[in-house]
Motif scaffolding. Structure first.
Motif, mmCIF file in Angstrom:
data_model
loop_
_atom_site.group_PDB
_atom_site.id
_atom_site.type_symbol
_atom_site.label_atom_id
_atom_site.label_comp_id
_atom_site.label_asym_id
_atom_site.label_seq_id
_atom_site.Cartn_x
_atom_site.Cartn_y
_atom_site.Cartn_z
ATOM 1 N N GLY A 159 37.710 35.084 -44.696
ATOM 2 C CA GLY A 159 37.041 34.435 -45.820
ATOM 3 C C GLY A 159 35.660 33.977 -45.416
ATOM 4 O O GLY A 159 35.219 34.186 -44.289
ATOM 5 N N HIS A 160 34.960 33.331 -46.328
ATOM 6 C CA HIS A 160 33.584 32.916 -46.084
ATOM 7 C C HIS A 160 33.447 31.438 -45.700
ATOM 8 O O HIS A 160 32.346 30.973 -45.418
ATOM 9 N N THR B 224 37.257 32.618 -34.378
ATOM 10 C CA THR B 224 36.448 31.822 -33.461
ATOM 11 C C THR B 224 36.417 30.358 -33.888
ATOM 12 O O THR B 224 36.576 29.455 -33.058
ATOM 13 N N ALA B 225 36.225 30.101 -35.175
ATOM 14 C CA ALA B 225 36.172 28.728 -35.674
ATOM 15 C C ALA B 225 37.517 28.033 -35.512
ATOM 16 O O ALA B 225 37.576 26.844 -35.173
ATOM 17 N N MET B 226 38.602 28.757 -35.731
ATOM 18 C CA MET B 226 39.918 28.148 -35.566
ATOM 19 C C MET B 226 40.219 27.873 -34.093
ATOM 20 O O MET B 226 40.855 26.869 -33.772
ATOM 21 N N ASP B 227 39.748 28.736 -33.198
ATOM 22 C CA ASP B 227 39.877 28.455 -31.763
ATOM 23 C C ASP B 227 39.070 27.205 -31.403
ATOM 24 O O ASP B 227 39.529 26.359 -30.622
ATOM 25 N N PHE B 228 37.870 27.089 -31.970
ATOM 26 C CA PHE B 228 37.034 25.905 -31.758
ATOM 27 C C PHE B 228 37.757 24.660 -32.259
ATOM 28 O O PHE B 228 37.804 23.636 -31.574
ATOM 29 N N TRP B 229 38.351 24.751 -33.438
ATOM 30 C CA TRP B 229 39.133 23.626 -33.988
ATOM 31 C C TRP B 229 40.221 23.226 -32.999
ATOM 32 O O TRP B 229 40.418 22.051 -32.730
ATOM 33 N N GLY B 230 40.931 24.205 -32.455
ATOM 34 C CA GLY B 230 41.987 23.920 -31.486
ATOM 35 C C GLY B 230 41.462 23.208 -30.253
ATOM 36 O O GLY B 230 42.117 22.298 -29.733
ATOM 37 N N GLU B 231 40.279 23.594 -29.789
ATOM 38 C CA GLU B 231 39.677 22.929 -28.632
ATOM 39 C C GLU B 231 39.348 21.477 -28.953
ATOM 40 O O GLU B 231 39.550 20.590 -28.120
ATOM 41 N N VAL B 232 38.852 21.218 -30.158
ATOM 42 C CA VAL B 232 38.527 19.848 -30.558
ATOM 43 C C VAL B 232 39.806 19.020 -30.643
ATOM 44 O O VAL B 232 39.884 17.906 -30.130
ATOM 45 N N VAL B 233 40.837 19.575 -31.271
ATOM 46 C CA VAL B 233 42.104 18.864 -31.414
ATOM 47 C C VAL B 233 42.723 18.577 -30.053
ATOM 48 O O VAL B 233 43.260 17.491 -29.826
ATOM 49 N N SER C 88 41.599 24.313 -44.034
ATOM 50 C CA SER C 88 42.707 24.251 -44.989
ATOM 51 C C SER C 88 43.906 24.957 -44.377
ATOM 52 O O SER C 88 43.765 25.784 -43.488
ATOM 53 N N GLY C 89 45.080 24.608 -44.824
ATOM 54 C CA GLY C 89 46.283 25.245 -44.327
ATOM 55 C C GLY C 89 46.772 24.706 -42.998
ATOM 56 O O GLY C 89 47.769 25.181 -42.470
ATOM 57 N N VAL C 90 46.086 23.726 -42.431
ATOM 58 C CA VAL C 90 46.508 23.111 -41.178
ATOM 59 C C VAL C 90 47.353 21.899 -41.525
ATOM 60 O O VAL C 90 46.977 21.106 -42.383
ATOM 61 N N PRO C 91 48.518 21.740 -40.896
ATOM 62 C CA PRO C 91 49.373 20.584 -41.211
ATOM 63 C C PRO C 91 48.618 19.271 -41.049
ATOM 64 O O PRO C 91 47.784 19.129 -40.151
ATOM 65 N N ASP C 92 48.918 18.322 -41.907
ATOM 66 C CA ASP C 92 48.212 17.042 -41.896
ATOM 67 C C ASP C 92 48.261 16.356 -40.541
ATOM 68 O O ASP C 92 47.274 15.748 -40.121
ATOM 69 N N HIS C 93 49.395 16.451 -39.837
ATOM 70 C CA HIS C 93 49.474 15.771 -38.545
ATOM 71 C C HIS C 93 48.479 16.339 -37.531
ATOM 72 O O HIS C 93 48.108 15.669 -36.580
ATOM 73 N N GLU C 94 48.031 17.576 -37.722
ATOM 74 C CA GLU C 94 47.037 18.170 -36.827
ATOM 75 C C GLU C 94 45.612 17.844 -37.279
ATOM 76 O O GLU C 94 44.663 18.104 -36.561
ATOM 77 N N ARG C 95 45.488 17.302 -38.485
ATOM 78 C CA ARG C 95 44.158 17.005 -39.032
ATOM 79 C C ARG C 95 43.796 15.536 -38.889
ATOM 80 O O ARG C 95 42.637 15.178 -39.010
ATOM 81 N N ALA D 128 25.172 40.290 -43.685
ATOM 82 C CA ALA D 128 24.241 41.108 -44.464
ATOM 83 C C ALA D 128 24.786 42.514 -44.688
ATOM 84 O O ALA D 128 24.436 43.169 -45.672
ATOM 85 N N GLU D 129 25.660 42.969 -43.779
ATOM 86 C CA GLU D 129 26.256 44.301 -43.912
ATOM 87 C C GLU D 129 27.267 44.373 -45.047
ATOM 88 O O GLU D 129 27.606 45.447 -45.515
ATOM 89 N N SER D 130 27.798 43.233 -45.445
ATOM 90 C CA SER D 130 28.731 43.183 -46.572
ATOM 91 C C SER D 130 28.088 42.302 -47.634
ATOM 92 O O SER D 130 26.931 41.927 -47.524
ATOM 93 N N ASP D 131 28.838 41.971 -48.643
ATOM 94 C CA ASP D 131 28.304 41.061 -49.648
ATOM 95 C C ASP D 131 28.430 39.645 -49.103
ATOM 96 O O ASP D 131 29.444 38.989 -49.275
ATOM 97 N N GLY D 132 27.408 39.202 -48.428
ATOM 98 C CA GLY D 132 27.429 37.900 -47.779
ATOM 99 C C GLY D 132 26.979 36.754 -48.657
ATOM 100 O O GLY D 132 26.751 35.651 -48.156
ATOM 101 N N ALA D 133 26.866 36.967 -49.960
ATOM 102 C CA ALA D 133 26.378 35.911 -50.855
ATOM 103 C C ALA D 133 27.283 34.680 -50.813
ATOM 104 O O ALA D 133 26.796 33.542 -50.799
ATOM 105 N N ALA D 134 28.588 34.866 -50.768
ATOM 106 C CA ALA D 134 29.516 33.724 -50.743
ATOM 107 C C ALA D 134 29.385 32.959 -49.432
ATOM 108 O O ALA D 134 29.435 31.724 -49.422
ATOM 109 N N TRP D 135 29.188 33.669 -48.324
ATOM 110 C CA TRP D 135 28.995 33.007 -47.039
ATOM 111 C C TRP D 135 27.694 32.210 -47.048
ATOM 112 O O TRP D 135 27.664 31.048 -46.634
ATOM 113 N N ARG D 136 26.611 32.822 -47.530
ATOM 114 C CA ARG D 136 25.329 32.112 -47.592
ATOM 115 C C ARG D 136 25.433 30.883 -48.493
ATOM 116 O O ARG D 136 24.865 29.828 -48.189
#
Length: 136
Positions: free
Chosen positions: A5-6, A13-22, A68-75, A108-116
């Motif tokens: 998703g966007h 990578t972002a979810m791995d980063f989240w895990g490192e922070v947690v 989103s989708g992460v259990p509340d106890h982990e957030r 830019a290679e895909s429709d990146g409008a939602a990401w931007r």
């Protein structure tokens, strides 16, 4: 790049980063979040996609968003006050969306409008940088 998703946490990578922070000790979490925008804002030459993805996720944490989708106890209790990182996060997003950013190129290679649009929403949420905010 495992991306589904966007949103700022919609990639491996972002979810791995989240895990490192947690997983970091409570007193080290702010530093763990700070390291990502420092790496992106200070990058010389091309910015690699994984560094940019971590910077976007860190910006989301600075504005108080969580995966989103992460259990509340982990957030709960994972984010110290990060408002002093707003200026640094904003500069990192500048770098993420600039020329020579691999992540920008990939979107830019895909429709990146939602990401931007998501990155623009994060920048708006960061708002004006308060006096005395971390400038990196």
């Amino acid at each position: 790049m495992g991306t589904w998703g966007h949103g700022p946490f919609d990639n491996d990578t972002a979810m791995d980063f989240w895990g490192e922070v947690v997983d970091a000790a409570a007193e080290a979490r702010g530093g763990a979040v700070r390291d990502a925008p420092v790496a992106a804002a200070g990058a010389f030459g091309g910015l690699e996609a994984h560094v940019a993805e971590q910077a976007v996720a860190a910006a989301a944490l600075v504005v108080g968003l969580r995966p989103s989708g992460v259990p509340d106890h982990e957030r709960e209790g994972i984010s110290p006050d990060l408002t002093d990182l707003r200026g640094l996060a904003d500069r990192a997003l500048d770098r993420v969306t600039a020329a020579r950013s691999e992540l920008q190129d990939l979107w830019a290679e895909s429709d990146g409008a939602a990401w931007r649009a998501e990155v623009a929403r994060l920048r708006e949420a960061l708002g004006p940088v308060p006096d005395g905010a971390d400038q990196g």
